[in-house]
Design an enzyme around this catalytic site. Structure first.
Site, PDB file in Angstrom:
ATOM      1  N   GLU A 173       8.622 -18.159 -18.593  1.00 28.52           N
ATOM      2  CA  GLU A 173       7.527 -17.381 -19.181  1.00 28.52           C
ATOM      3  C   GLU A 173       7.263 -17.999 -20.538  1.00 28.52           C
ATOM      4  O   GLU A 173       8.063 -17.847 -21.461  1.00 28.52           O
ATOM      5  CB  GLU A 173       7.943 -15.912 -19.348  1.00 28.52           C
ATOM      6  CG  GLU A 173       8.314 -15.194 -18.056  1.00 28.52           C
ATOM      7  CD  GLU A 173       7.128 -14.952 -17.143  1.00 28.52           C
ATOM      8  OE1 GLU A 173       5.981 -15.042 -17.627  1.00 28.52           O
ATOM      9  OE2 GLU A 173       7.343 -14.707 -15.953  1.00 28.52           O
ATOM     10  N   CYS A 180       3.386 -11.859 -26.090  1.00 25.66           N
ATOM     11  CA  CYS A 180       2.944 -13.007 -25.286  1.00 25.66           C
ATOM     12  C   CYS A 180       1.652 -12.694 -24.565  1.00 25.66           C
ATOM     13  O   CYS A 180       0.904 -13.596 -24.207  1.00 25.66           O
ATOM     14  CB  CYS A 180       4.031 -13.365 -24.285  1.00 25.66           C
ATOM     15  SG  CYS A 180       4.586 -11.945 -23.336  1.00 25.66           S
TER      16      CYS A 180
HETATM   17  P1  NAP Z   1      11.545 -20.431 -28.654  1.00 22.55           P
HETATM   18  O1  NAP Z   1      11.698 -21.024 -29.981  1.00 22.55           O
HETATM   19  O2  NAP Z   1      11.162 -21.314 -27.524  1.00 22.55           O
HETATM   20  O3  NAP Z   1      12.930 -19.690 -28.353  1.00 22.55           O
HETATM   21  C1  NAP Z   1      13.129 -18.968 -27.168  1.00 22.55           C
HETATM   22  C2  NAP Z   1      14.604 -18.927 -26.855  1.00 22.55           C
HETATM   23  O4  NAP Z   1      15.059 -20.246 -26.554  1.00 22.55           O
HETATM   24  C3  NAP Z   1      15.464 -18.447 -28.018  1.00 22.55           C
HETATM   25  O5  NAP Z   1      16.524 -17.672 -27.509  1.00 22.55           O
HETATM   26  C4  NAP Z   1      15.968 -19.748 -28.610  1.00 22.55           C
HETATM   27  O6  NAP Z   1      17.171 -19.591 -29.331  1.00 22.55           O
HETATM   28  C5  NAP Z   1      16.187 -20.564 -27.365  1.00 22.55           C
HETATM   29  N1  NAP Z   1      16.212 -22.005 -27.583  1.00 22.55           N
HETATM   30  C6  NAP Z   1      15.639 -22.718 -28.579  1.00 22.55           C
HETATM   31  N2  NAP Z   1      15.877 -24.036 -28.405  1.00 22.55           N
HETATM   32  C7  NAP Z   1      16.634 -24.150 -27.281  1.00 22.55           C
HETATM   33  C8  NAP Z   1      17.217 -25.244 -26.576  1.00 22.55           C
HETATM   34  N3  NAP Z   1      17.053 -26.486 -26.989  1.00 22.55           N
HETATM   35  N4  NAP Z   1      17.944 -24.984 -25.468  1.00 22.55           N
HETATM   36  C9  NAP Z   1      18.111 -23.714 -25.020  1.00 22.55           C
HETATM   37  N5  NAP Z   1      17.577 -22.650 -25.653  1.00 22.55           N
HETATM   38  C10 NAP Z   1      16.849 -22.854 -26.762  1.00 22.55           C
HETATM   39  O7  NAP Z   1      10.463 -19.251 -28.642  1.00 22.55           O
HETATM   40  P2  NAP Z   1      10.377 -18.020 -29.682  1.00 22.55           P
HETATM   41  O8  NAP Z   1       9.818 -18.577 -30.931  1.00 22.55           O
HETATM   42  O9  NAP Z   1      11.651 -17.260 -29.706  1.00 22.55           O
HETATM   43  O10 NAP Z   1       9.329 -17.079 -28.966  1.00 22.55           O
HETATM   44  C11 NAP Z   1       7.966 -17.125 -29.191  1.00 22.55           C
HETATM   45  C12 NAP Z   1       7.239 -17.756 -28.014  1.00 22.55           C
HETATM   46  O11 NAP Z   1       7.641 -17.113 -26.802  1.00 22.55           O
HETATM   47  C13 NAP Z   1       5.746 -17.577 -28.082  1.00 22.55           C
HETATM   48  O12 NAP Z   1       5.138 -18.810 -27.835  1.00 22.55           O
HETATM   49  C14 NAP Z   1       5.422 -16.596 -26.981  1.00 22.55           C
HETATM   50  O13 NAP Z   1       4.156 -16.781 -26.386  1.00 22.55           O
HETATM   51  C15 NAP Z   1       6.500 -16.830 -26.000  1.00 22.55           C
HETATM   52  N6  NAP Z   1       6.754 -15.623 -25.224  1.00 22.55           N
HETATM   53  C16 NAP Z   1       6.379 -15.586 -23.916  1.00 22.55           C
HETATM   54  C17 NAP Z   1       6.608 -14.445 -23.166  1.00 22.55           C
HETATM   55  C18 NAP Z   1       6.216 -14.372 -21.712  1.00 22.55           C
HETATM   56  O14 NAP Z   1       6.634 -13.435 -21.040  1.00 22.55           O
HETATM   57  N7  NAP Z   1       5.456 -15.296 -21.198  1.00 22.55           N
HETATM   58  C19 NAP Z   1       7.211 -13.334 -23.747  1.00 22.55           C
HETATM   59  C20 NAP Z   1       7.578 -13.400 -25.090  1.00 22.55           C
HETATM   60  C21 NAP Z   1       7.340 -14.557 -25.819  1.00 22.55           C
HETATM   61  P3  NAP Z   1      17.137 -19.358 -30.915  1.00 22.55           P
HETATM   62  O15 NAP Z   1      16.435 -18.085 -31.157  1.00 22.55           O
HETATM   63  O16 NAP Z   1      18.573 -19.331 -31.244  1.00 22.55           O
HETATM   64  O17 NAP Z   1      16.407 -20.549 -31.470  1.00 22.55           O
END
Ligand code: NAP
Length: 531
Positions: free
Chosen positions: A266, A305
Site C-alpha cells: 500500500e 493515504c
Molecule cells: P516510509 O518512509 O516508506 O516508511 C514506512 C515504513 O517502512 C516505516 O515503518 C519505516 O520505518 C519502514 N522502512 C523505511 N525504510 C525501510 C527499509 N529500507 N526497509 C524496510 N523498512 C523500511 O513511509 P512513511 O513516511 O512512514 O509513510 C508515509 C507514506 O505512506 C505516504 O507516502 C503515504 O501515502 C503512504 N501510506 C500509504 C497507505 C496506504 O494504505 N496505501 C497508508 C498510509 C500511508 P521507519 O519509520 O523506522 O523509517
C-alpha cells in the site's frame, strides 16, 4: 514483563515483544517526540534482537496454536481484543495527542477505526463457523462419471505475517492487517513507523498482557527495520504500507525476489474528487464536494493515504469552487490539539513539516496559490517548535500541461484545483494519477445522473481500488471519501502499490494458500467434511 530501570535523565525505553519475551534493544535508542511541544516522550530500539529465532518461535508456537483453533474460535479472540482496546481507549487518546499531535476527532479515525475493524472481522469470522479449512468453489469432475475430481481449498499459510507500517495510522494500521491475519490463523510481527510507534507498542502490550492470544501470536519490533526481511522464509507474508521509494526497495529484497515471500504493498497515491459535468454553484452536489474537500484536506492534517489531492471541476466553475473551498478552509483553526478551539493539530514531526513545505514549494512553482491559511497565528503552539501547518489550496487552469500536480503527493493539508472540459477529459485527467486508492464523484439525484455516475465509476474502477459516489440522497449516510471501511476494498493499482486489503472476507485470501486437491469422490468428500 521485565521492567527496565533507566537513568533519571532518560525517558522510558519501549520493549520489543518477540520469541515469547519482552526485550530491550541494546543500541542507541531513538527518541520519539511530541510534535507540538517538542518534548521527548519515549525511546525505541530493536538493536541486538534475535530476529531469526524470534520469527521461528512465532511460526512454530504462535502459528501452530492459532491453526488448531476454528475460524469461529479465532473470531472470538478478535472480539476479546476489541474489548481490551476499548477498556484502554482513554490512554490511547492521550498517546495519540502527545505523539501524533492529533485533535480528538482525528485520533478517533485511528483508534476507534481500529476497534470497529476488529469488531467487523469478529462478526465475519463468527459466521464462518467451527471449521478448520475453507473451500474455494465446488468440486469439479476430471473423469467421466465424477469418480475422480478436483476440489480447491484455502488453507492458512504456514508462516508468519510481517507488517511494516507507516507512521500515520499507528492503531488502525496494525489492526486492519492483524484482524484478517489472526482470523486466518496466521501469527503477526508488526514493525510500526518509528515516529509514532508508542501507540502501536502500547496496544500490543495491553493485548499480550491480557493473555487473550496464544503465546507467539502477536509480536512487535520497534525501531530500525534492519534484518527483518532477511529473517523471512518462503511461506511468510509481508504487508507493507508506506512510500513508493521504500516499497521499491522491499520488492528487490531477496526474500521477495528470490524466496517468493508474498507481498502486499500500500503505497502513496494522488487521489481525486470530481464534480460531475452540469453542476452549478450552490447546487447540492457542488456543496457536497466543497465540504468533503475541506474535510479531507484537514483531517489528520492531510496525513491520510486516501486524502483528496486533486479536485476536478467543470471549467466554468473553477473560480466558484476556489472561492467556496477557500472560505471553508479559512474556518480551520490550527495549533495545539489540547486546546478546545483547535480544529487541526500538527503533522507528525518537524521532518514531516519540512517535507510538506518542500513539496508545497515545488508545486507552487507550477500552480497558483488560491488559499493560504498560513497567515493566521497558531493557537497555543510555537511555530519555531511545533510541526503545525495550515491548509493551502493550489490551482492551475492548465490541467493538461502541469504534469507535476498529477504525480506529486504532498503528505499534508495541500490539494490542487483543476478544471476539465467534458466528462472524457475529466476521466483522462484522473487517470494521470497512474493508479490511486480512491476517487470520489459528486452528482445530483435522479435516473440520468445515476446512469452517468455509474458509467464513470465503472470506467474509473480500472485505475482505483475504490470509487466513492456521492449524491444528495446519501449525503448524511455516506462513509466519507477518505474513511477506509473494513467491508470495502482498500488498495489501488499502479502507483498506489498494487495491493488489496480489507473488503470483508476477501482480506483472508492474502493469509491463505489456495491449492487443488485431486482424488476420488471419497477423498474429496473427506476434504469437504473438514470445511
Ligand atoms: P516510509 O518512509 O516508506 O516508511 C514506512 C515504513 O517502512 C516505516 O515503518 C519505516 O520505518 C519502514 N522502512 C523505511 N525504510 C525501510 C527499509 N529500507 N526497509 C524496510 N523498512 C523500511 O513511509 P512513511 O513516511 O512512514 O509513510 C508515509 C507514506 O505512506 C505516504 O507516502 C503515504 O501515502 C503512504 N501510506 C500509504 C497507505 C496506504 O494504505 N496505501 C497508508 C498510509 C500511508 P521507519 O519509520 O523506522 O523509517
Amino acid at each position: 514483563m521485565t521492567i527496565i530501570t533507566l537513568p533519571p535523565s532518560c525517558t522510558e525505553l519501549l520493549l520489543n515483544h518477540l520469541g515469547g519475551r519482552w526485550t530491550a534493544g541494546t543500541g542507541d535508542a531513538t527518541p520519539l517526540f511530541d510534535p507540538v511541544l517538542g518534548t521527548e516522550l519515549v525511546r525505541v530500539d530493536a538493536t541486538g534482537l534475535d530476529l531469526s529465532g524470534g520469527f521461528e518461535h512465532t511460526r512454530r508456537v504462535g502459528g501452530t496454536a492459532l491453526r488448531a483453533l476454528t475460524y469461529r474460535a479465532r473470531a472470538g479472540l478478535l472480539g476479546a481484543i476489541g474489548k481490551v482496546l476499548q477498556a484502554n481507549r482513554d490512554a490511547y487518546y492521550e498517546i495519540a495527542t502527545a505523539n501524533s499531535g492529533t485533535v480528538k476527532n482525528d485520533s478517533a479515525v485511528d483508534i476507534d477505526g481500529a476497534i470497529y475493524t476488529l469488531g467487523t472481522y469478529a462478526r465475519l469470522g463468527d459466521a464462518l463457523g467451527d471449521r478448520l479449512t475453507l473451500l474455494d468453489g465446488d468440486a469439479t469432475p476430471l473423469a467421466k462419471g465424477g469418480a475422480f475430481g478436483s476440489q480447491h481449498v484455502q488453507v492458512p499459510v504456514q508462516g508468519l505475517a510481517l507488517f511494516i507500517n507507516a507512521f500515520n495510522f499507528p492503531a488502525w494500521g496494525l489492526w486492519e492487517k492483524a484482524a484478517p491475519a489472526l482470523l486466518s490463523g496466521v501469527p503477526v510481527v508488526v514493525k510500526p513507523g518509528t515516529s509514532t510507534a508508542w501507540l502501536t507498542q502500547r496496544m500490543v502490550r495491553d493485548v499480550v498482557e491480557a493473555g487473550i492470544l496464544p503465546p507467539g501470536a502477536l509480536n512487535i519490533v520497534c525501531g530500525s527495520s534492519a534484518g527483518l526481511l532477511d529473517a523471512l522464509r518462503p511461506f511468510d507474508v509481508l504487508s507493507f504500507t508506506g512510500s513508493a521509494d521504500t516499497a521499491a526497495l522491499l520488492r528487490r529484497h531477496p526474500a521477495v525476489a528470490e524466496r517468493s515471500v508474498r507481498v502486499n504493498i500500500e503505497a502513496d497515491s494522488v487521489n481525486s474528487a470530481v464534480l460531475m459535468p452540469g453542476a452549478v454553484p450552490g447546487s447540492a452536489a457542488f456543496d457536497l464536494l466543497v465540504k468533503e474537500v475541506a474535510r479531507e484536506m484537514t483531517v489528520k492534517s492531510g496525513q491520510k493515504c486516501t486524502a483528496i489531492r486533486r479536485i476536478f471541476v467543470p471549467e466554468a466553475l473553477y473560480d466558484a469552487a476556489a472561492e467556496a473551498i477557500g472560505a471553508r478552509l479559512a474556518k480551520t483553526t490550527v495549533g495545539n490539539p489540547r486546546n478546545e478551539a483547535v480544529r487541526m493539530g500538527s503533522l507528525v514531526s518537524r521532518a514531516q513539516l519540512r517535507s510538506v513545505q518542500d513539496g508545497l514549494a515545488t508545486l507552487q512553482q507550477h500552480a497558483q496559490t488560491l488559499f493560504d491559511g498560513r497567515g493566521a497565528a497558531l493557537i497555543d503552539a510555537d511555530p519555531a517548535i511545533a510541526a503545525c501547518i495550515a491548509p493551502v489550496l493550489l490551482g492551475t487552469r492548465d490541467a493538461d500541461g502541469t504534469d507535476i500536480v498529477h504525480t506529486t503527493e504532498v503528505f499534508g493539508p495541500v490539494a490542487t484545483l483543476l478544471p476539465y472540459r467534458d466528462a472524457a477529459h475529466a476521466r483522462a485527467l484522473v487517470a494521470r494519477g497512474e493508479g490511486s486508492l480512491v476517487c470520489s464523484l459528486y452528482g445530483e439525484d435522479g435516473a440520468d445522473s445515476a446512469h452517468a455516475l455509474a458509467d464513470t465509476a465503472l470506467d474509473l474502477a480500472a485505475s482505483h481500488g475504490r470509487v466513492h459516489v456521492i449524491t444528495p440522497e446519501v449525503a448524511t449516510l455516506q462513509s466519507g471519501h477518505g474513511n477506509v471501511m473494513p467491508q470495502s476494498l482498500h488498495g489501488g493499482p499502479g502507483r498506489a502499490g498494487g495491493g488489496e486489503e480489507l473488503g470483508g472476507l476477501r482480506a483472508l485470501n492474502f493469509y491463505h494458500r489456495r491449492a487443488a486437491v485431486q482424488g476420488s469422490a471419497a477423498v474429496l468428500g473427506g476434504v469437504q467434511a473438514s470445511a
